[in-house]
Write an enzyme that holds these catalytic residues in place. Structure first.
Site, mmCIF file in Angstrom:
data_model
loop_
_atom_site.group_PDB
_atom_site.id
_atom_site.type_symbol
_atom_site.label_atom_id
_atom_site.label_comp_id
_atom_site.label_asym_id
_atom_site.label_seq_id
_atom_site.Cartn_x
_atom_site.Cartn_y
_atom_site.Cartn_z
ATOM 1 N N GLY A 191 2.323 2.873 10.715
ATOM 2 C CA GLY A 191 3.275 3.954 10.500
ATOM 3 C C GLY A 191 3.955 4.437 11.766
ATOM 4 O O GLY A 191 4.586 5.496 11.783
ATOM 5 N N HIS A 235 -9.588 1.379 4.743
ATOM 6 C CA HIS A 235 -8.305 1.603 5.431
ATOM 7 C C HIS A 235 -8.524 2.606 6.556
ATOM 8 O O HIS A 235 -9.335 3.537 6.435
ATOM 9 C CB HIS A 235 -7.264 2.133 4.433
ATOM 10 N N ASN A 243 0.870 -1.174 0.000
ATOM 11 C CA ASN A 243 0.000 0.000 0.000
ATOM 12 C C ASN A 243 0.908 1.227 0.000
ATOM 13 O O ASN A 243 1.432 1.625 1.034
ATOM 14 C CB ASN A 243 -0.887 -0.014 1.254
ATOM 15 N N TRP A 244 1.094 1.779 -1.194
ATOM 16 C CA TRP A 244 2.031 2.912 -1.307
ATOM 17 C C TRP A 244 1.468 4.189 -0.694
ATOM 18 O O TRP A 244 2.184 5.172 -0.536
ATOM 19 C CB TRP A 244 2.353 3.177 -2.775
ATOM 20 N N LYS A 245 0.171 4.221 -0.419
ATOM 21 C CA LYS A 245 -0.482 5.441 0.068
ATOM 22 C C LYS A 245 -0.187 6.599 -0.897
ATOM 23 O O LYS A 245 -0.078 6.365 -2.094
ATOM 24 C CB LYS A 245 -0.058 5.733 1.504
ATOM 25 N N SER A 302 3.272 -1.495 10.580
ATOM 26 C CA SER A 302 4.709 -1.552 10.850
ATOM 27 C C SER A 302 5.322 -2.931 10.618
ATOM 28 O O SER A 302 6.194 -3.356 11.374
ATOM 29 C CB SER A 302 5.016 -1.052 12.266
ATOM 30 N N GLU A 326 -5.531 -4.377 10.908
ATOM 31 C CA GLU A 326 -4.545 -3.325 11.051
ATOM 32 C C GLU A 326 -4.852 -2.494 12.301
ATOM 33 O O GLU A 326 -5.655 -1.555 12.238
ATOM 34 C CB GLU A 326 -4.570 -2.399 9.829
ATOM 35 N N GLU A 374 -6.909 5.065 7.485
ATOM 36 C CA GLU A 374 -6.712 6.469 7.111
ATOM 37 C C GLU A 374 -7.951 7.019 6.404
ATOM 38 O O GLU A 374 -8.263 8.206 6.517
ATOM 39 C CB GLU A 374 -5.437 6.598 6.249
ATOM 40 N N GLY A 420 2.802 -0.837 4.320
ATOM 41 C CA GLY A 420 2.864 0.572 3.957
ATOM 42 C C GLY A 420 4.309 1.000 3.736
ATOM 43 O O GLY A 420 4.907 0.740 2.692
ATOM 44 N N GLY A 421 4.882 1.638 4.741
ATOM 45 C CA GLY A 421 6.224 2.220 4.632
ATOM 46 C C GLY A 421 7.270 1.310 4.011
ATOM 47 O O GLY A 421 8.028 1.731 3.127
HETATM 48 P P1 PGA Z 1 2.724 0.726 7.668
HETATM 49 O O1 PGA Z 1 1.268 0.863 7.015
HETATM 50 O O2 PGA Z 1 3.307 -0.573 7.153
HETATM 51 O O3 PGA Z 1 3.486 1.929 7.176
HETATM 52 O O4 PGA Z 1 2.544 0.711 9.137
HETATM 53 C C1 PGA Z 1 0.428 -0.255 6.869
HETATM 54 C C2 PGA Z 1 -0.893 0.176 6.287
HETATM 55 O O5 PGA Z 1 -1.383 1.250 6.606
HETATM 56 O O6 PGA Z 1 -1.478 -0.560 5.463
#
Ligand code: PGA
Length: 252
Positions: A175, A97, A11-13, A214, A169, A99, A235-236
Protein backbone atom coordinates in the site's frame (compact mmCIF):
# COMPACT_ATOMS: atom_id res chain seq x y z
CA UNK A 1 11.09 -28.50 -13.15
CA UNK A 2 7.36 -28.28 -12.57
CA UNK A 3 5.31 -25.96 -14.73
CA UNK A 4 3.46 -23.87 -12.15
CA UNK A 5 0.18 -22.27 -13.21
CA UNK A 6 0.29 -18.59 -12.25
CA UNK A 7 -2.21 -17.32 -9.72
CA UNK A 8 -3.46 -13.78 -9.25
CA UNK A 9 -5.46 -13.13 -6.09
CA UNK A 10 -7.41 -9.96 -5.33
CA UNK A 11 -7.32 -8.96 -1.68
CA UNK A 12 -10.01 -6.32 -1.39
CA UNK A 13 -9.28 -5.81 2.32
CA UNK A 14 -12.00 -3.65 3.97
CA UNK A 15 -13.06 -1.92 0.76
CA UNK A 16 -16.24 -1.73 -1.25
CA UNK A 17 -19.96 -1.89 -0.56
CA UNK A 18 -22.58 -3.83 -2.49
CA UNK A 19 -23.06 -0.93 -4.89
CA UNK A 20 -19.40 -1.02 -5.96
CA UNK A 21 -18.71 -4.73 -5.57
CA UNK A 22 -21.38 -5.86 -8.02
CA UNK A 23 -20.10 -3.83 -10.99
CA UNK A 24 -16.49 -4.64 -10.07
CA UNK A 25 -17.10 -8.40 -10.24
CA UNK A 26 -19.16 -8.03 -13.39
CA UNK A 27 -16.42 -6.03 -15.13
CA UNK A 28 -13.70 -8.47 -14.07
CA UNK A 29 -15.71 -11.43 -15.35
CA UNK A 30 -16.42 -9.68 -18.64
CA UNK A 31 -12.78 -8.81 -19.12
CA UNK A 32 -11.34 -12.24 -18.38
CA UNK A 33 -10.63 -13.64 -21.78
CA UNK A 34 -9.61 -17.19 -22.62
CA UNK A 35 -6.01 -16.20 -23.19
CA UNK A 36 -5.50 -15.38 -19.51
CA UNK A 37 -4.24 -18.71 -18.29
CA UNK A 38 -3.65 -17.59 -14.70
CA UNK A 39 -5.93 -18.89 -11.98
CA UNK A 40 -7.85 -15.89 -10.63
CA UNK A 41 -9.08 -15.60 -7.05
CA UNK A 42 -11.16 -12.87 -5.39
CA UNK A 43 -11.06 -12.39 -1.61
CA UNK A 44 -13.87 -10.05 -0.55
CA UNK A 45 -14.72 -9.05 3.02
CA UNK A 46 -16.50 -11.88 4.88
CA UNK A 47 -19.89 -10.24 4.72
CA UNK A 48 -19.84 -10.24 0.92
CA UNK A 49 -18.74 -13.85 0.45
CA UNK A 50 -22.31 -14.95 -0.17
CA UNK A 51 -22.92 -12.26 -2.76
CA UNK A 52 -19.61 -12.76 -4.57
CA UNK A 53 -19.96 -16.54 -4.41
CA UNK A 54 -23.24 -16.23 -6.31
CA UNK A 55 -21.76 -13.80 -8.85
CA UNK A 56 -18.81 -16.13 -9.53
CA UNK A 57 -20.88 -19.31 -9.66
CA UNK A 58 -20.77 -19.86 -13.41
CA UNK A 59 -17.21 -18.59 -13.84
CA UNK A 60 -13.73 -19.99 -13.50
CA UNK A 61 -12.81 -17.38 -10.89
CA UNK A 62 -12.32 -18.83 -7.44
CA UNK A 63 -13.50 -17.38 -4.15
CA UNK A 64 -11.21 -16.76 -1.19
CA UNK A 65 -11.57 -15.30 2.29
CA UNK A 66 -9.19 -12.86 3.97
CA UNK A 67 -8.81 -14.78 7.23
CA UNK A 68 -10.39 -17.50 9.38
CA UNK A 69 -10.49 -18.68 12.98
CA UNK A 70 -8.17 -21.38 14.24
CA UNK A 71 -11.17 -22.87 16.07
CA UNK A 72 -13.87 -25.13 14.65
CA UNK A 73 -16.84 -23.59 16.50
CA UNK A 74 -17.75 -22.10 19.85
CA UNK A 75 -17.77 -18.93 21.89
CA UNK A 76 -15.50 -16.79 19.69
CA UNK A 77 -17.37 -13.56 19.10
CA UNK A 78 -16.71 -12.00 15.72
CA UNK A 79 -14.82 -14.96 14.31
CA UNK A 80 -15.48 -17.05 11.19
CA UNK A 81 -14.72 -20.77 10.92
CA UNK A 82 -13.44 -22.86 8.04
CA UNK A 83 -16.79 -24.69 7.85
CA UNK A 84 -18.56 -21.35 7.38
CA UNK A 85 -16.20 -20.48 4.53
CA UNK A 86 -16.94 -23.83 2.90
CA UNK A 87 -20.65 -22.99 2.96
CA UNK A 88 -19.86 -20.21 0.47
CA UNK A 89 -17.50 -22.26 -1.70
CA UNK A 90 -14.30 -20.63 -0.56
CA UNK A 91 -11.45 -22.49 -2.15
CA UNK A 92 -8.73 -20.24 -0.75
CA UNK A 93 -8.09 -18.28 2.42
CA UNK A 94 -5.39 -15.73 3.18
CA UNK A 95 -3.60 -16.45 6.46
CA UNK A 96 -1.06 -14.32 8.26
CA UNK A 97 -1.47 -11.17 6.19
CA UNK A 98 0.84 -8.53 7.62
CA UNK A 99 -2.15 -6.36 8.51
CA UNK A 100 -3.40 -9.24 10.68
CA UNK A 101 0.04 -9.74 12.17
CA UNK A 102 0.88 -6.12 12.92
CA UNK A 103 -2.49 -4.37 13.35
CA UNK A 104 -4.24 -7.24 15.15
CA UNK A 105 -1.33 -8.90 16.88
CA UNK A 106 -1.47 -12.30 15.19
CA UNK A 107 1.59 -14.28 16.25
CA UNK A 108 3.51 -16.79 14.15
CA UNK A 109 1.89 -19.52 16.24
CA UNK A 110 -1.64 -18.26 15.63
CA UNK A 111 -0.93 -17.96 11.91
CA UNK A 112 0.25 -21.57 11.95
CA UNK A 113 -2.95 -22.65 13.71
CA UNK A 114 -5.05 -20.80 11.14
CA UNK A 115 -3.07 -22.49 8.38
CA UNK A 116 -3.83 -25.89 9.93
CA UNK A 117 -7.54 -25.04 10.33
CA UNK A 118 -7.73 -24.17 6.63
CA UNK A 119 -5.80 -27.24 5.49
CA UNK A 120 -7.89 -29.58 7.61
CA UNK A 121 -11.01 -28.21 5.94
CA UNK A 122 -9.41 -28.60 2.51
CA UNK A 123 -9.34 -24.85 1.94
CA UNK A 124 -6.08 -23.78 0.33
CA UNK A 125 -4.21 -21.37 2.60
CA UNK A 126 -2.38 -18.43 1.04
CA UNK A 127 0.29 -17.98 3.70
CA UNK A 128 1.71 -14.45 3.79
CA UNK A 129 5.26 -13.85 4.95
CA UNK A 130 7.45 -10.78 4.76
CA UNK A 131 9.75 -8.45 6.62
CA UNK A 132 9.20 -4.94 7.92
CA UNK A 133 11.36 -2.07 6.72
CA UNK A 134 13.64 -1.98 9.74
CA UNK A 135 14.15 -5.72 9.47
CA UNK A 136 15.22 -5.39 5.84
CA UNK A 137 17.50 -2.48 6.64
CA UNK A 138 19.10 -4.49 9.44
CA UNK A 139 19.78 -7.30 6.96
CA UNK A 140 17.31 -9.65 8.66
CA UNK A 141 14.93 -10.38 5.79
CA UNK A 142 15.82 -14.06 5.45
CA UNK A 143 15.82 -14.62 9.18
CA UNK A 144 12.31 -13.17 9.53
CA UNK A 145 10.86 -15.04 6.55
CA UNK A 146 12.50 -18.28 7.71
CA UNK A 147 11.01 -17.89 11.20
CA UNK A 148 7.52 -17.18 9.84
CA UNK A 149 7.76 -20.14 7.48
CA UNK A 150 9.35 -22.61 9.89
CA UNK A 151 6.66 -22.03 12.54
CA UNK A 152 4.04 -23.16 10.04
CA UNK A 153 6.10 -26.10 8.74
CA UNK A 154 6.68 -27.30 12.31
CA UNK A 155 3.02 -27.05 13.23
CA UNK A 156 1.36 -28.18 10.01
CA UNK A 157 3.97 -30.52 8.58
CA UNK A 158 5.61 -30.11 5.18
CA UNK A 159 3.04 -32.34 3.43
CA UNK A 160 0.29 -29.76 3.92
CA UNK A 161 2.27 -27.41 1.67
CA UNK A 162 1.40 -29.66 -1.28
CA UNK A 163 -1.93 -27.84 -1.18
CA UNK A 164 -0.92 -24.33 -0.16
CA UNK A 165 0.24 -21.08 -1.67
CA UNK A 166 2.81 -18.70 -0.21
CA UNK A 167 2.76 -14.94 -0.72
CA UNK A 168 5.93 -12.98 -0.13
CA UNK A 169 4.80 -9.52 0.90
CA UNK A 170 7.48 -7.15 2.17
CA UNK A 171 5.57 -4.99 4.65
CA UNK A 172 7.29 -1.82 3.44
CA UNK A 173 5.86 -2.40 -0.04
CA UNK A 174 2.22 -2.91 0.93
CA UNK A 175 0.00 0.00 0.00
CA UNK A 176 2.99 2.31 -0.20
CA UNK A 177 3.45 2.47 -3.96
CA UNK A 178 6.99 1.26 -3.34
CA UNK A 179 7.27 -2.26 -4.73
CA UNK A 180 10.22 -4.58 -4.31
CA UNK A 181 12.35 -4.66 -7.43
CA UNK A 182 12.03 -7.85 -9.47
CA UNK A 183 15.51 -8.88 -8.26
CA UNK A 184 14.65 -8.26 -4.61
CA UNK A 185 11.47 -10.31 -5.00
CA UNK A 186 13.25 -13.13 -6.84
CA UNK A 187 15.92 -13.33 -4.17
CA UNK A 188 13.39 -13.91 -1.37
CA UNK A 189 11.18 -16.19 -3.48
CA UNK A 190 14.17 -18.42 -4.23
CA UNK A 191 15.04 -18.41 -0.54
CA UNK A 192 11.48 -19.51 0.37
CA UNK A 193 11.64 -22.37 -2.13
CA UNK A 194 15.03 -23.42 -0.76
CA UNK A 195 13.71 -23.36 2.78
CA UNK A 196 10.90 -25.75 1.81
CA UNK A 197 13.34 -27.93 -0.14
CA UNK A 198 15.15 -28.69 3.12
CA UNK A 199 12.09 -30.81 3.87
CA UNK A 200 10.77 -31.84 0.45
CA UNK A 201 12.13 -31.04 -3.03
CA UNK A 202 8.95 -31.87 -4.91
CA UNK A 203 6.78 -29.67 -2.74
CA UNK A 204 9.29 -26.82 -2.96
CA UNK A 205 9.33 -27.10 -6.73
CA UNK A 206 5.57 -27.28 -7.15
CA UNK A 207 4.35 -24.62 -4.73
CA UNK A 208 3.26 -21.27 -6.07
CA UNK A 209 4.97 -18.31 -4.46
CA UNK A 210 3.15 -15.03 -5.13
CA UNK A 211 4.57 -11.56 -4.76
CA UNK A 212 2.48 -8.89 -3.05
CA UNK A 213 3.12 -5.23 -2.32
CA UNK A 214 2.18 -2.40 -4.69
CA UNK A 215 1.78 -4.61 -7.73
CA UNK A 216 0.33 -2.40 -10.46
CA UNK A 217 -0.50 -2.82 -14.12
CA UNK A 218 2.81 -1.24 -15.07
CA UNK A 219 5.18 -3.28 -12.88
CA UNK A 220 3.41 -6.66 -12.91
CA UNK A 221 4.98 -8.04 -16.06
CA UNK A 222 8.53 -7.47 -14.86
CA UNK A 223 7.83 -8.99 -11.44
CA UNK A 224 5.99 -12.00 -12.87
CA UNK A 225 8.79 -12.68 -15.35
CA UNK A 226 11.13 -13.73 -12.52
CA UNK A 227 11.78 -17.46 -12.28
CA UNK A 228 10.33 -18.00 -8.81
CA UNK A 229 7.48 -15.48 -8.94
CA UNK A 230 4.27 -17.34 -9.76
CA UNK A 231 1.77 -14.49 -9.70
CA UNK A 232 0.62 -11.88 -7.23
CA UNK A 233 -1.52 -10.98 -4.26
CA UNK A 234 -3.05 -7.66 -5.25
CA UNK A 235 -4.51 -5.09 -2.85
CA UNK A 236 -5.18 -1.57 -4.11
CA UNK A 237 -4.99 -2.39 -7.81
CA UNK A 238 -7.60 -5.13 -7.45
CA UNK A 239 -10.30 -2.55 -6.74
CA UNK A 240 -10.34 -1.30 -10.35
CA UNK A 241 -11.37 -3.90 -12.91
CA UNK A 242 -9.10 -2.54 -15.66
CA UNK A 243 -6.03 -2.51 -13.44
CA UNK A 244 -6.73 -5.95 -12.06
CA UNK A 245 -7.33 -7.41 -15.52
CA UNK A 246 -4.11 -5.89 -16.82
CA UNK A 247 -2.26 -7.59 -13.95
CA UNK A 248 -3.91 -10.93 -14.76
CA UNK A 249 -2.89 -10.43 -18.37
CA UNK A 250 0.72 -9.81 -17.28
CA UNK A 251 1.14 -13.43 -16.18
CA UNK A 252 1.25 -14.58 -19.77
P1 PGA B 1 -1.20 -3.57 -2.14
O1 PGA B 1 -1.56 -4.70 -1.08
O2 PGA B 1 -1.27 -4.21 -3.51
O3 PGA B 1 -2.25 -2.51 -1.96
O4 PGA B 1 0.17 -3.09 -1.82
C1 PGA B 1 -1.10 -6.02 -1.23
C2 PGA B 1 -1.55 -6.86 -0.06
O5 PGA B 1 -1.58 -6.37 1.06
O6 PGA B 1 -1.89 -8.04 -0.24
Amino acid sequence: MTQRRPLVAANWKMNGVLATIRPLVRDVLQGLTEDIHAEVVICPPYIYLSEVSALLAESSVQLGAQNLSQHGAGAYTGEISAAMLLDYNCRYVIVGHSERRYLYGESDELVAENFVAASNADIIPILCVGEQLQEREAGNTEEVVARQLDTVIDKAGIDTFAKAVIAYEPVWAIGTGRNATPDQAQEVHAFIRLRLARHDDTIADGIRVLYGGSVKADNAKELFSMADVDGGLIGGASLQADDFLAICQATR
